[in-house]
Design a protein around this motif. Structure first.
Motif, PDB file in Angstrom:
ATOM      1  N   LYS A   3       1.206  -1.419  -0.380  1.00 20.38           N
ATOM      2  CA  LYS A   3      -0.145  -0.171  -0.171  1.00 20.38           C
ATOM      3  C   LYS A   3       0.794   1.119   0.341  1.00 20.38           C
ATOM      4  CE  LYS A   3      -3.490  -2.360   0.113  1.00 20.38           C
ATOM      5  NZ  LYS A   3      -4.194  -2.831  -1.174  1.00 20.38           N
ATOM      6  N   ARG A   4       1.836   1.576   0.466  1.00 19.31           N
ATOM      7  CA  ARG A   4       3.126   2.951   0.880  1.00 19.31           C
ATOM      8  C   ARG A   4       3.935   2.831  -0.910  1.00 19.31           C
ATOM      9  NH1 ARG A   4       5.190   1.517   7.015  1.00 19.31           N
ATOM     10  NH2 ARG A   4       2.890   1.682   7.565  1.00 19.31           N
ATOM     11  N   LEU A   5       4.072   1.703  -1.510  1.00 18.85           N
ATOM     12  CA  LEU A   5       4.543   1.208  -2.432  1.00 18.85           C
ATOM     13  C   LEU A   5       3.471   2.223  -4.233  1.00 18.85           C
ATOM     14  CD1 LEU A   5       6.851   0.454  -4.837  1.00 18.85           C
ATOM     15  CD2 LEU A   5       5.677  -1.741  -4.858  1.00 18.85           C
ATOM     16  N   ASN A   6       2.001   1.699  -3.133  1.00 15.63           N
ATOM     17  CA  ASN A   6       1.016   2.845  -4.638  1.00 15.63           C
ATOM     18  C   ASN A   6       0.870   4.116  -4.377  1.00 15.63           C
ATOM     19  OD1 ASN A   6       0.274  -0.143  -5.704  1.00 15.63           O
ATOM     20  ND2 ASN A   6      -1.122  -0.692  -3.734  1.00 15.63           N
ATOM     21  N   GLY A   7       0.838   4.149  -2.913  1.00 19.13           N
ATOM     22  CA  GLY A   7       1.074   5.882  -2.899  1.00 19.13           C
ATOM     23  C   GLY A   7       2.391   6.670  -3.542  1.00 19.13           C
ATOM     24  N   GLU A   8       3.265   5.329  -3.658  1.00 20.34           N
ATOM     25  CA  GLU A   8       4.187   6.185  -4.465  1.00 20.34           C
ATOM     26  C   GLU A   8       4.264   6.722  -5.992  1.00 20.34           C
ATOM     27  OE1 GLU A   8       8.221   4.240  -4.587  1.00 20.34           O
ATOM     28  OE2 GLU A   8       7.726   4.256  -2.177  1.00 20.34           O
ATOM     29  N   PHE A   9       3.100   5.779  -6.547  1.00 19.66           N
ATOM     30  CA  PHE A   9       2.582   5.951  -8.285  1.00 19.66           C
ATOM     31  C   PHE A   9       1.489   7.442  -7.861  1.00 19.66           C
ATOM     32  CE2 PHE A   9       4.265   1.341  -7.852  1.00 19.66           C
ATOM     33  CZ  PHE A   9       5.094   1.474  -8.827  1.00 19.66           C
ATOM     34  N   ASP A  10       0.264   7.183  -7.114  1.00 17.61           N
ATOM     35  CA  ASP A  10       0.070   7.909  -7.376  1.00 17.61           C
ATOM     36  C   ASP A  10      -0.746   8.691  -5.883  1.00 17.61           C
ATOM     37  OD1 ASP A  10      -3.080   9.327  -7.077  1.00 17.61           O
ATOM     38  OD2 ASP A  10      -3.097   8.538  -9.655  1.00 17.61           O
ATOM     39  N   PRO A  11      -0.507   9.744  -5.170  1.00 12.30           N
ATOM     40  CA  PRO A  11      -1.663  10.202  -3.466  1.00 12.30           C
ATOM     41  C   PRO A  11      -2.397   9.970  -3.257  1.00 12.30           C
ATOM     42  CG  PRO A  11      -1.016  12.114  -5.343  1.00 12.30           C
ATOM     43  CD  PRO A  11      -0.714  10.619  -5.731  1.00 12.30           C
ATOM     44  N   LEU A  12      -3.443   9.580  -4.425  1.00 11.50           N
ATOM     45  CA  LEU A  12      -4.574   9.015  -3.627  1.00 11.50           C
ATOM     46  C   LEU A  12      -4.729   7.057  -3.391  1.00 11.50           C
ATOM     47  CD1 LEU A  12      -7.202  10.777  -6.853  1.00 11.50           C
ATOM     48  CD2 LEU A  12      -7.004  10.830  -4.403  1.00 11.50           C
ATOM     49  N   PHE A  13      -3.369   6.610  -3.243  1.00 10.81           N
ATOM     50  CA  PHE A  13      -3.010   5.544  -2.815  1.00 10.81           C
ATOM     51  C   PHE A  13      -2.273   5.747  -1.894  1.00 10.81           C
ATOM     52  CE2 PHE A  13      -3.477   4.594  -6.920  1.00 10.81           C
ATOM     53  CZ  PHE A  13      -5.333   3.721  -7.225  1.00 10.81           C
ATOM     54  N   GLY A  14      -2.930   6.724  -0.756  1.00 11.66           N
ATOM     55  CA  GLY A  14      -1.892   7.001   0.914  1.00 11.66           C
ATOM     56  C   GLY A  14      -2.503   6.042   1.427  1.00 11.66           C
ATOM     57  N   ALA A  15      -1.420   5.597   2.444  1.00  9.39           N
ATOM     58  CA  ALA A  15      -1.664   4.668   3.100  1.00  9.39           C
ATOM     59  C   ALA A  15      -2.579   4.912   4.431  1.00  9.39           C
ATOM     60  CB  ALA A  15      -0.598   3.689   3.608  1.00  9.39           C
ATOM     61  N   ARG A  16      -3.159   4.622   4.994  1.00  8.40           N
ATOM     62  CA  ARG A  16      -4.435   4.975   5.947  1.00  8.40           C
ATOM     63  C   ARG A  16      -3.083   5.068   7.887  1.00  8.40           C
ATOM     64  NH1 ARG A  16     -10.676   4.001   5.927  1.00  8.40           N
ATOM     65  NH2 ARG A  16     -10.168   3.890   8.189  1.00  8.40           N
ATOM     66  N   ASN A  17      -3.587   5.588   8.337  1.00 10.83           N
ATOM     67  CA  ASN A  17      -3.087   5.100   9.347  1.00 10.83           C
ATOM     68  C   ASN A  17      -3.377   4.184  10.235  1.00 10.83           C
ATOM     69  OD1 ASN A  17      -1.901   7.801   9.600  1.00 10.83           O
ATOM     70  ND2 ASN A  17      -3.232   9.372  10.786  1.00 10.83           N
ATOM     71  N   ASP A  18      -4.290   3.541   9.657  1.00 19.67           N
ATOM     72  CA  ASP A  18      -4.725   2.182  10.258  1.00 19.67           C
ATOM     73  C   ASP A  18      -5.074   1.129   9.454  1.00 19.67           C
ATOM     74  OD1 ASP A  18      -6.734   2.896   8.678  1.00 19.67           O
ATOM     75  OD2 ASP A  18      -8.003   2.623   9.794  1.00 19.67           O
ATOM     76  N   CYS A  19      -3.662   1.376   9.049  1.00 23.27           N
ATOM     77  CA  CYS A  19      -3.405   0.075   7.326  1.00 23.27           C
ATOM     78  C   CYS A  19      -3.593  -0.917   7.629  1.00 23.27           C
ATOM     79  CB  CYS A  19      -2.427   0.982   6.493  1.00 23.27           C
ATOM     80  SG  CYS A  19      -2.711   0.091   5.775  1.00 23.27           S
ATOM     81  N   ALA A  20      -2.148  -1.103   8.744  1.00 24.53           N
ATOM     82  CA  ALA A  20      -2.064  -2.594   9.280  1.00 24.53           C
ATOM     83  C   ALA A  20      -3.268  -3.500  10.141  1.00 24.53           C
ATOM     84  CB  ALA A  20      -0.809  -2.143  10.455  1.00 24.53           C
ATOM     85  N   GLU A  21      -4.274  -2.598  10.619  1.00 20.57           N
ATOM     86  CA  GLU A  21      -4.687  -3.295  11.732  1.00 20.57           C
ATOM     87  C   GLU A  21      -5.980  -3.636  10.248  1.00 20.57           C
ATOM     88  OE1 GLU A  21      -3.715  -0.221  12.169  1.00 20.57           O
ATOM     89  OE2 GLU A  21      -2.862  -0.979  14.588  1.00 20.57           O
ATOM     90  N   ARG A  22      -6.437  -2.499   9.415  1.00 22.81           N
ATOM     91  CA  ARG A  22      -7.252  -3.088   8.449  1.00 22.81           C
ATOM     92  C   ARG A  22      -6.476  -4.223   7.585  1.00 22.81           C
ATOM     93  NH1 ARG A  22     -11.621  -0.315   6.674  1.00 22.81           N
ATOM     94  NH2 ARG A  22     -11.929   1.233   8.698  1.00 22.81           N
ATOM     95  N   ALA A  23      -4.967  -4.480   7.702  1.00 18.85           N
ATOM     96  CA  ALA A  23      -4.883  -5.668   6.466  1.00 18.85           C
ATOM     97  C   ALA A  23      -5.210  -6.420   7.718  1.00 18.85           C
ATOM     98  CB  ALA A  23      -3.040  -5.117   6.372  1.00 18.85           C
ATOM     99  N   ARG A  24      -4.728  -6.633   8.889  1.00 20.02           N
ATOM    100  CA  ARG A  24      -5.244  -8.197   9.377  1.00 20.02           C
ATOM    101  C   ARG A  24      -6.554  -8.306   9.380  1.00 20.02           C
ATOM    102  NH1 ARG A  24      -3.215  -4.672  13.331  1.00 20.02           N
ATOM    103  NH2 ARG A  24      -1.115  -6.603  12.703  1.00 20.02           N
ATOM    104  N   GLU A  25      -7.660  -7.637   9.454  1.00 21.71           N
ATOM    105  CA  GLU A  25      -8.979  -7.916   9.325  1.00 21.71           C
ATOM    106  C   GLU A  25      -8.834  -8.493   7.941  1.00 21.71           C
ATOM    107  OE1 GLU A  25     -11.413  -4.728  10.251  1.00 21.71           O
ATOM    108  OE2 GLU A  25     -10.176  -4.511  12.362  1.00 21.71           O
ATOM    109  N   TYR A  26      -8.586  -7.918   7.156  1.00 20.49           N
ATOM    110  CA  TYR A  26      -9.086  -8.037   5.489  1.00 20.49           C
ATOM    111  C   TYR A  26      -8.184  -9.996   5.450  1.00 20.49           C
ATOM    112  CZ  TYR A  26      -7.473  -6.946   0.617  1.00 20.49           C
ATOM    113  OH  TYR A  26      -7.478  -6.969  -1.059  1.00 20.49           O
ATOM    114  N   LEU A  27      -6.937  -9.681   5.120  1.00 17.80           N
ATOM    115  CA  LEU A  27      -6.873 -11.614   5.104  1.00 17.80           C
ATOM    116  C   LEU A  27      -7.123 -11.663   5.842  1.00 17.80           C
ATOM    117  CD1 LEU A  27      -2.649  -9.749   5.351  1.00 17.80           C
ATOM    118  CD2 LEU A  27      -3.813 -10.536   3.266  1.00 17.80           C
ATOM    119  N   SER A  28      -7.367 -12.263   7.067  1.00 19.11           N
ATOM    120  CA  SER A  28      -8.056 -13.243   7.704  1.00 19.11           C
ATOM    121  C   SER A  28      -9.023 -13.209   7.670  1.00 19.11           C
ATOM    122  CB  SER A  28      -8.306 -12.773   9.676  1.00 19.11           C
ATOM    123  OG  SER A  28      -8.886 -13.719  10.376  1.00 19.11           O
TER     124      SER A  28
END
Length: 155
Positions: free
Chosen positions: A23-48
């Motif tokens: 997600k941080r890498l995607n933000g390097e391609f376009d600022p609309l992909f800037g990772a949220r502060n709670d990205c890790a928590e959301r990723a945990r729920e999403y993957l589970s």
């Protein structure tokens, strides 16, 4: 030796780091992909959730001597208006930098295609930032072609 396998719940914590890196890498391609502060928590729920719903999702890991060095997540979707009617959409795909350009991404993708096809997907798509030329080149080399464009306007 790198092994490609389906993810388990016990992998989630290790996978969170890779998804946040993506997600941080995607933000390097376009600022609309800037990772949220709670990205890790959301990723945990999403993957589970994805790991527990294998009929709708596929999560693969590339593991090198116990270290997870790559992840691929795909969603199995119904295409209501089109044939073929079932799509395997690759929505997350990340390989650690030191493992790139060695065939691992290709192996992960080919395994995902095989498993998605077994689960009924008749079309495989991949989603990534449109300015990611590395991804464009990779998917072109793997026989993919452009299918859909998404345009955005920030409000």
């Amino acid at each position: 030796m790198v092994v490609i396998r389906e993810a388990r719940e016990s992998d989630v914590e290790k996978l969170v780091d890779l998804v946040v890196r993506l997600k941080r890498l995607n933000g390097e391609f376009d600022p609309l992909f800037g990772a949220r502060n709670d990205c890790a928590e959301r990723a945990r729920e999403y993957l589970s959730e994805a790991i527990h719903n294998a009929d709708k999702h596929l999560v693969l890991v590339a593991e090198d001597n116990g270290k997870i060095v790559g992840v691929l997540k795909a969603d199995i979707r119904e295409r209501l208006f089109y044939e073929p009617s079932r799509e395997g959409a690759i929505v997350e795909f990340y390989v650690m930098p030191e493992y790139r350009r060695k065939g691992l991404g290709r192996s992960l993708l080919l395994r995902a295609i095989e498993l998605l096809h077994e689960r009924g997907a008749q079309l495989i798509t991949a989603e990534f930032p449109s300015l990611n030329q590395i991804a464009i080149n990779f998917y072109n080399k793997m026989g993919f072609r452009p299918l859909l464009s998404v345009y955005a306007k920030e409000m």
